[in-house]
Design an enzyme around this catalytic site. Sequence first.
Site, short mmCIF file in Angstrom:
data_model
loop_
_atom_site.label_atom_id
_atom_site.label_comp_id
_atom_site.label_asym_id
_atom_site.label_seq_id
_atom_site.Cartn_x
_atom_site.Cartn_y
_atom_site.Cartn_z
N LYS A 53 58.42 24.58 81.91
CA LYS A 53 59.87 24.63 82.13
C LYS A 53 60.37 26.03 82.47
CE LYS A 53 61.54 20.41 81.15
NZ LYS A 53 62.51 19.69 82.02
N SER A 305 51.33 20.15 80.38
CA SER A 305 52.67 20.70 80.58
C SER A 305 53.17 21.62 79.48
CB SER A 305 53.67 19.57 80.79
OG SER A 305 53.61 18.65 79.72
#
Length: 320
Positions: A53, A305
């Site tokens: 992110k 991720s």
Amino acid sequence: MSAFSLADVYRARRRIEGRVCRTPLVESPALSRIAGVPVHLKLETVQPTGSFKLRGATNALAGLAEEGVTRVVTASTGNHGRALAHAARSLGLEAAVCMSSLVPKNKVDAVAALGARVVIAGRSQDDAQVEALRLVREEGFAFVPPFDDPRVIAGQATIGLEILEALPDTAGIVVPLSGGGLFSGVAFAAKRIAPAVKMTGVTMARGAAMHASLAAGKPVLVDELETLADSLGGGIGLDNRHTFAMTREHIDQLVLLDEASIARGIVHAYREERLVVEGAAAVGMSAVLDRVLDEPRGPLVIIVSGCNIDIELHRRLAGA
């Protein structure tokens, strides 16, 4: 999103250079044996905030700072909020992060530790977004969406550039799928550089908003449920402008996983790959372990991720 181009992705890479890591791509012998082709893991876990992110948040905030914005707010299931807080601090911006009561405490605490104003609102990502938009209206913050934003998408898309530069013969990329910022960005970049690359999205069966929306042919609301893959929770927004259409255009396979499968992925990552990962980051590995991916034609890349799992939960799952 016709105005979005590969040039935006390269521009994002220049903008985030020095603030975001170029992450390793490492082969997994264990998963390669199961898949029957080389399987590589793209380790976004090594980013300063522990997840991919940071790419999108940094690109978005750097662009806003260039325009004179000084206060930013977002709604987050945790990782985007942490990334926004980190990027805001490095750029000298004031940040507020709205989260629901379903967000794990470790993620809430991590956002607060970076100096952002934390607001807990309701029991869903949608509730948190309502509060974030109130701050926009009443206090003059600029809203930075967690996924449905061209600059955020372009930032995440830089992962696709790195994968194909490191492994040009990549045949397939497996991506955790939630609101679609990561998936649509990586898929957009990858398919423009190597159109034959097969893009697979993997998500949890409990409250998968993008899956339900794709099935309905339009963005729909879903109940947000507790899941090991908490970072994949939340809706995609009924007024979704970018990621729904981009995901629908580029997705070749969509896989749903139950909670037991996600847990197996977390345990596998720890025992076989020596990685501590959160549930959302384990889903690609889970899909290989469950043998539910369409038969790959060549090297396969799994995006891992993030690593921001509650450590007590991880201990219970992994027996560590």
